[in-house]
Design an enzyme around this catalytic site. Structure first.
Site, PDB file in Angstrom:
ATOM      1  N   GLY A  69       0.792  -1.077   0.083  1.00 43.51           N
ATOM      2  CA  GLY A  69       0.078  -0.062   0.109  1.00 43.51           C
ATOM      3  C   GLY A  69       0.939   1.265   0.091  1.00 43.51           C
ATOM      4  O   GLY A  69       0.736   2.269  -0.689  1.00 43.51           O
ATOM      5  N   THR A  70       1.822   1.127   0.820  1.00 46.35           N
ATOM      6  CA  THR A  70       3.013   2.349   0.705  1.00 46.35           C
ATOM      7  C   THR A  70       3.430   2.643  -0.725  1.00 46.35           C
ATOM      8  O   THR A  70       3.737   3.829  -1.146  1.00 46.35           O
ATOM      9  CB  THR A  70       3.996   2.057   1.582  1.00 46.35           C
ATOM     10  OG1 THR A  70       3.396   1.929   2.929  1.00 46.35           O
ATOM     11  CG2 THR A  70       4.973   3.263   1.518  1.00 46.35           C
ATOM     12  N   GLN A 177      -7.788   1.703   4.977  1.00 49.79           N
ATOM     13  CA  GLN A 177      -8.573   1.226   6.274  1.00 49.79           C
ATOM     14  C   GLN A 177     -10.008   0.917   6.123  1.00 49.79           C
ATOM     15  O   GLN A 177     -10.525   0.002   6.670  1.00 49.79           O
ATOM     16  CB  GLN A 177      -8.610   2.347   7.382  1.00 49.79           C
ATOM     17  CG  GLN A 177      -7.123   2.380   8.071  1.00 49.79           C
ATOM     18  CD  GLN A 177      -6.733   1.358   9.068  1.00 49.79           C
ATOM     19  OE1 GLN A 177      -7.755   0.287   9.133  1.00 49.79           O
ATOM     20  NE2 GLN A 177      -5.447   0.949   9.239  1.00 49.79           N
ATOM     21  N   HIS A 196      -3.375  -6.309   3.322  1.00 51.07           N
ATOM     22  CA  HIS A 196      -3.195  -6.993   4.651  1.00 51.07           C
ATOM     23  C   HIS A 196      -4.089  -6.424   5.698  1.00 51.07           C
ATOM     24  O   HIS A 196      -4.516  -6.642   6.799  1.00 51.07           O
ATOM     25  CB  HIS A 196      -1.741  -7.085   5.129  1.00 51.07           C
ATOM     26  CG  HIS A 196      -1.239  -5.721   5.449  1.00 51.07           C
ATOM     27  ND1 HIS A 196      -0.738  -4.607   4.611  1.00 51.07           N
ATOM     28  CD2 HIS A 196      -1.052  -5.120   6.831  1.00 51.07           C
ATOM     29  CE1 HIS A 196      -0.160  -3.757   5.001  1.00 51.07           C
ATOM     30  NE2 HIS A 196      -0.620  -3.721   6.342  1.00 51.07           N
ATOM     31  N   CYS A 320       3.301   3.125  13.013  1.00 53.89           N
ATOM     32  CA  CYS A 320       4.296   3.717  12.412  1.00 53.89           C
ATOM     33  C   CYS A 320       5.305   4.816  13.137  1.00 53.89           C
ATOM     34  O   CYS A 320       5.951   5.210  13.018  1.00 53.89           O
ATOM     35  CB  CYS A 320       3.555   4.502  11.163  1.00 53.89           C
ATOM     36  SG  CYS A 320       2.664   3.432  10.151  1.00 53.89           S
TER      37      CYS A 320
END
Length: 461
Positions: A69-70, A177, A196, A320
């Site tokens: 996703g990043t 999310q 995930h 994070c």
């Protein structure tokens, strides 16, 4: 052992496991090849893309799979900024975006670009009108998450997308999310997500770019994934991600309602069971499975360790930022209490009995941590003492500065002040939050001649 940290990573969905194992046998070949095994792999990849695109609400040829996703966020932001550099170099983001967005913004600023950060209110939501005013003729891209990863607050994406459309600015939505719970409303331009978060395997991200959005992939590319995610596709993981996304969407309405009821119970009972607690985030416009609260006079990391000893896996704000000594950027932007912060995010299938046991255990655990730290049991009554007090908490970390404030506050008459000297960044949030919770006046801050900052509190009752 109850796992209450689905916002970090949801347990692997049974459908994902089945699809992963099956595709290990059927999807190992190169989907770009024309022989039998390659064609079979291509069919699996195409089917996964169609399923994911249907869940996202876009065309299959608008969606690519990325290694995370990043990576999807970084590719999406850099691709639009590069393609629209003649329009301008301004990037607009909310103050509570995921760190992947903020890191991309930092990189853009370091390269000479402009970044406008739109603030949020105490609920964690941006004001749509204020977001719109941040868009100017030099804005190349705007970013707004669909729902916050730390406090669960939903953002006004549809309104922001409408404002972006009127201003001619593409909007990138980080839906990591929320995508498992439903499609993102509004006329967005780009969307990113991470498997995930909904029970798919790690290492699969989604990047959707609507047709008509100017986009120039950055860095070396190849013929795979429209040149936007180079490298051999992790086909078994992609198939499992798409299959699990379809499965969780089919369960979302029923399971979301069940988990929302459990979260409502936590939101209501924690302040009743534990003194000096602030439940943060919007109570209505929020994700169904997530609740965050902060406890005065508690070290959040110690609290998490103690809950882990009791069998509960929870997190503190954003994973994070949990390794740093500074408060979460989300809580800081909201201006809410940061000490003793606990995020509970329930995975699908969470039993009501586990939530009840968590509520039974939490008051004792918080009380034990407070006792070890020497926290005051109750607010002290005012005395006849005169003159301002100074508390030297330099070199002491959260929650000690607030505990020291509370210990001496009873020595100050109504109208008197206490000045707390602290070099802990968390005090900038927690001392004003303490004042609000106690009904006292936070006067403000100023540099301390002894180092750090002097925070002044006035007793009003």
């Amino acid at each position: 052992m109850p796992y209450f940290d689905a916002a970090s990573a949801a347990p692997l969905h049974p459908v994902a496991r089945q699809a992963l194992l099956a595709s290990l046998d059927e999807g190992w070949a190169d989907p770009a090849r024309l022989y039998r095994e390659g064609r079979r792999a291509r069919l699996l990849l195409d089917a996964a893309r169609e399923a994911a695109a249907e869940a996202v609400g876009c065309r299959p040829d608008e969606l690519v799979f990325t290694p995370s996703g990043t990576r999807a966020v970084h590719a999406g932001i850099s691709g639009v900024l590069a393609a629209r550099r003649r329009v301008g170099n301004r990037l607009v983001v909310s103050a509570v975006e995921h760190s992947s967005v903020l890191h991309a913004a930092e990189t853009h600023a370091a390269a000479g670009g402009a970044v406008t950060e739109v603030p949020v209110g105490r609920s964690g939501a941006v004001d749509a009108a204020r977001f719109a005013t941040a868009l100017d003729s030099g804005t190349a891209l705007a970013c707004l998450q669909s729902a916050n990863h730390e406090v669960g607050t939903e953002q006004p994406v549809a309104e922001a997308a409408e404002a972006c459309r009127a201003a001619g600015v593409p909007l990138l939505v980080d839906a990591a999310q929320s995508l498992g719970w439903g499609p993102v409303d509004g006329d967005w331009s780009l969307l990113t997500a991470s498997a995930h978060k909904w029970g798919g395997p790690a290492g699969v991200g989604l990047l959707a770019v609507r047709k008509g959005v100017r986009f120039a992939p950055q860095g070396p590319s190849d013929e795979r994934e429209s040149g936007r995610a180079p490298g051999f596709e992790n086909l078994p993981a992609i198939v499992a991600a798409a299959a699990s996304l379809r499965a969780v969407r089919a369960e979302a309405e029923t399971e979301g309602a069940r988990l929302r009821a459990l979260v409502d119970r936590i939101r209501a009972r924690v302040p009743e069971l534990v003194p000096d607690v602030e439940v943060v985030g919007d109570p209505v416009r929020r994700l169904p499975h997530l609740v965050t609260f902060s406890c005065l006079y508690v070290d959040g990391e110690t609290l998490l360790h103690e809950l882990d000893r009791e069998g509960f896996s929870v997190s503190s704000g954003s994973s994070c930022t949990s390794s740093t000594l500074t408060p979460s950027h989300v809580l800081r932007a909201m201006g809410v209490l940061s000490e003793g912060n606990v995020r509970v995010s329930l995975p699908a299938g969470t039993a009501a009995e586990d939530v009840d046991r968590f509520l039974d255990v939490l008051p004792r655990v918080v009380g034990e941590v407070r006792e070890r730290l020497g926290a005051p049991a109750a607010a002290a009554a005012p005395t006849a003492a005169a003159g301002p007090l100074v508390v030297d908490a330099l070199g002491k970390r959260c929650p000690i500065p607030v505990i020291e404030l509370a210990k001496v506050f009873g020595e100050v008459p109504v109208g008197g002040t206490v000045t707390v000297l602290s070099d802990d960044e968390a005090a900038r949030l927690d001392i004003p939050a303490w004042c609000e919770m106690r009904g006292q006046e936070y006067v403000g801050e100023e540099p301390s001649p002894r180092g750090g900052t002097a925070y002044v509190v006035r007793r009003v009752s």
